[in-house]
Design an enzyme around this catalytic site. Structure first.
Site, PDB file in Angstrom:
ATOM      1  N   HIS A  82      22.933  15.509 -16.758  1.00  0.00           N
ATOM      2  CA  HIS A  82      21.950  16.586 -16.622  1.00  0.00           C
ATOM      3  C   HIS A  82      20.593  16.109 -17.125  1.00  0.00           C
ATOM      4  O   HIS A  82      20.504  15.477 -18.178  1.00  0.00           O
ATOM      5  CB  HIS A  82      22.387  17.807 -17.454  1.00  0.00           C
ATOM      6  CG  HIS A  82      21.371  18.900 -17.469  1.00  0.00           C
ATOM      7  ND1 HIS A  82      21.224  19.789 -16.430  1.00  0.00           N
ATOM      8  CD2 HIS A  82      20.425  19.227 -18.378  1.00  0.00           C
ATOM      9  CE1 HIS A  82      20.239  20.623 -16.704  1.00  0.00           C
ATOM     10  NE2 HIS A  82      19.740  20.313 -17.888  1.00  0.00           N
ATOM     11  N   ASP A 161      24.105  33.599 -19.188  1.00  0.00           N
ATOM     12  CA  ASP A 161      22.873  32.798 -19.277  1.00  0.00           C
ATOM     13  C   ASP A 161      21.817  33.307 -18.298  1.00  0.00           C
ATOM     14  O   ASP A 161      20.636  33.377 -18.637  1.00  0.00           O
ATOM     15  CB  ASP A 161      23.157  31.315 -19.007  1.00  0.00           C
ATOM     16  CG  ASP A 161      21.872  30.497 -19.023  1.00  0.00           C
ATOM     17  OD1 ASP A 161      21.243  30.433 -20.090  1.00  0.00           O
ATOM     18  OD2 ASP A 161      21.477  29.961 -17.962  1.00  0.00           O
ATOM     19  N   ARG A 168      14.539  36.143 -21.736  1.00  0.00           N
ATOM     20  CA  ARG A 168      13.742  35.222 -22.575  1.00  0.00           C
ATOM     21  C   ARG A 168      12.417  34.908 -21.904  1.00  0.00           C
ATOM     22  O   ARG A 168      11.378  34.809 -22.567  1.00  0.00           O
ATOM     23  CB  ARG A 168      14.526  33.925 -22.800  1.00  0.00           C
ATOM     24  CG  ARG A 168      15.668  34.089 -23.781  1.00  0.00           C
ATOM     25  CD  ARG A 168      16.567  32.863 -23.762  1.00  0.00           C
ATOM     26  NE  ARG A 168      15.881  31.639 -24.105  1.00  0.00           N
ATOM     27  CZ  ARG A 168      16.240  30.419 -23.682  1.00  0.00           C
ATOM     28  NH1 ARG A 168      17.309  30.263 -22.899  1.00  0.00           N
ATOM     29  NH2 ARG A 168      15.560  29.358 -24.030  1.00  0.00           N
ATOM     30  N   SER A 183      21.904  27.411 -23.641  1.00  0.00           N
ATOM     31  CA  SER A 183      21.724  27.747 -22.227  1.00  0.00           C
ATOM     32  C   SER A 183      22.126  26.565 -21.340  1.00  0.00           C
ATOM     33  O   SER A 183      22.896  26.704 -20.383  1.00  0.00           O
ATOM     34  CB  SER A 183      20.251  28.144 -22.007  1.00  0.00           C
ATOM     35  OG  SER A 183      19.920  28.142 -20.659  1.00  0.00           O
ATOM     36  N   LYS A 187      26.174  26.076 -19.236  1.00  0.00           N
ATOM     37  CA  LYS A 187      26.305  25.845 -17.784  1.00  0.00           C
ATOM     38  C   LYS A 187      27.034  24.531 -17.517  1.00  0.00           C
ATOM     39  O   LYS A 187      27.882  24.437 -16.631  1.00  0.00           O
ATOM     40  CB  LYS A 187      24.922  25.815 -17.128  1.00  0.00           C
ATOM     41  CG  LYS A 187      24.266  27.201 -17.078  1.00  0.00           C
ATOM     42  CD  LYS A 187      22.968  27.176 -16.317  1.00  0.00           C
ATOM     43  CE  LYS A 187      21.873  26.460 -17.034  1.00  0.00           C
ATOM     44  NZ  LYS A 187      20.791  27.195 -17.607  1.00  0.00           N
TER      45      LYS A 187
END
Ligand code: URA
Length: 433
Positions: A82, A161, A168, A183, A187
């Site tokens: 990621h 999320d 947020r 967050s 995921k």
């Protein structure tokens, strides 16, 4: 249990326990806790922080709010990667097929671009026909058959999320390391892979503007992975200039193909080899990163990494003629030279600015519903550390819009040119395990 007591506890700087965190996430997901109370708690977290255990518990509660993808039918170690996002970041397009050609199983869910940053799914969709929505069965079969699939997130992955992030965004509570870390990690953990490699970027185009904050975020995410028994590692990488030379969807696909043929820009190749060698180690394909690096270079040189990319594009219904001959990819009607007004050394290419210019040329979205022009973008002709003379071409702007004069000036301004040569730092600054 009452939400107001939990808010007060956090406001007073005390740690929340697992039952309290589960109560908040369950209650908010079901609509039993209103936005105003959740906003108050989020703001208290921004100011009073969360300790390691609270952050692990928050992540665990969020990841269990929706589907958890079961990849157990895929043979071997499933590896995921990621990136926290940046400008010109086409890493997955190269790294995915590259590690898959070494035998790694990559079952990856990616996102779309917004604002100055691009997204892997948009880049892949610049290949005509490419399909990013596969059923879970198709996804699993493809990874078993060819070692790689990259798809969009399923609708019910981590719904907590989605709801919390939207709140947020409008309550000034995005900038908090435990909130960002939970967050991202919730995921990734819900996506079901056995290992995770995080590429945490710092600099003008990144979420984290400086290296210290990037390290803190990376360390927190690695701790979450450890706390939930997932092999999680991180690299800290430079986003003080765009990655490689190409910014924009089809332009980045072309650069990815060139890189898979062994002709990539130096910083981009270095990132792929560094990240790839960690992934091969995580997947137990190689004993150490030196051996892994050798294997990756061999796969780039002998054509197997590129062949794997072709196989991957074909499997997801993309027209392989566009990757076998990238000249077929869409080309913008205007290609404008952006010339330097100064002489000196390139000190910085502000990613936020140049990423926004690329978006205005048509390459990105201002809001989630905007359409993008696959052909638009920017090709850099100079990178940090290069010497430029007055009138030298800094970059080429590709666009189908006719009203581009202001944007060209802004691209010029994103290059900070100084008299003295600066030391060019390596793309990977640190490795956290
Ligand atoms: N990316 C995410 O997915 N979540 C954040 O909070 C920040 C960046």
């Amino acid at each position: 249990m009452r939400m107001v007591d939990i808010i007060i506890k956090k406001r007073d700087g005390l740690a929340l326990n697992k039952e309290e965190i589960d109560f908040v996430i369950n209650g908010y997901s079901k609509g039993e806790i209103p936005d105003y109370q959740m906003s108050a708690l989020l703001m208290a977290i921004v100011f009073k922080n969360m300790n390691k255990q609270e952050t692990v518990d928050l992540t665990s509660a969020m990841l269990h709010s929706g589907d958890i993808i079961d990849l157990s039918k895929i043979k071997g170690i499933k590896v995921d990667k990621h990136s926290t996002g940046g400008v010109g970041d086409k890493t997955s397009l190269v790294l995915g097929p590259l590690v898959a050609s070494c035998g790694v199983k990559l079952a990856k869910m990616s996102g779309r671009g917004l604002g100055h940053t691009g997204g892997t799914l948009d880049k892949l969709e610049s290949i005509p026909g490419f399909k990013i929505a596969l059923s879970e069965e198709e996804f699993i079969k493809q990874v078993n058959d060819i070692g790689i699939a990259i798809v969009g997130q399923t609708a019910n992955l981590d719904p907590a999320d989605k709801k919390i992030y939207a709140l947020r965004d409008v309550t000034g509570t995005v900038e908090s390391i435990p909130l960002i870390a939970s967050s991202i990690m919730s995921k990734k953990l819900a996506s079901g892979s056995d290992t995770i490699l995080l590429d945490v970027k710092f600099g003008s185009g990144a979420f984290m503007k400086n290296i210290e904050d990037a390290k803190k975020l990376a360390k927190t995410m690695v701790e979450i992975g450890d706390g939930l028994n997932k092999d999680t590692r991180a690299i800290i990488t430079d986003m003080t200039q765009p990655l490689g030379l190409a910014i924009g969807n089809a332009l980045e696909v072309k650069e990815a193909v060139d890189t898979l043929h062994g002709h990539g820009p130096k910083d981009f190749v270095e990132l792929c080899l560094g990240a790839g060698s960690i992934m091969l180690e995580q997947a137990n394909i190689c004993k150490n990163r030196e051996l892994a690096r050798k294997m990756l270079i061999e796969k780039l040189n002998n054509g197997e990494a590129f062949n794997k990319f072709v196989e991957f594009v074909k499997a997801q219904h993309g027209d392989v003629n566009y990757v076998l001959d990238t000249n077929k990819l869409p080309l913008a009607k205007h290609i404008i030279e952006v010339r330097s007004q100064q002489e000196g050394y390139v000190d910085e290419i502000n990613c936020l600015e140049i990423g926004e210019s690329a978006m205005r040329l048509g390459a990105g979205r201002k809001t989630i519903n905007d359409t993008i022009d696959m052909a638009a973008g920017i090709i850099l002709n100079k990178k940090v550390g290069d010497f430029v003379k007055h009138g030298d071409v800094l970059a080429y702007a590709h666009t189908n819009i006719d009203n581009f004069d202001e944007i060209i000036k802004d691209i010029q301004m994103s290059f900070k040119i100084l008299k003295d040569k600066i030391e060019v730092k390596p793309i990977i600054h640190d490795y956290i395990k």
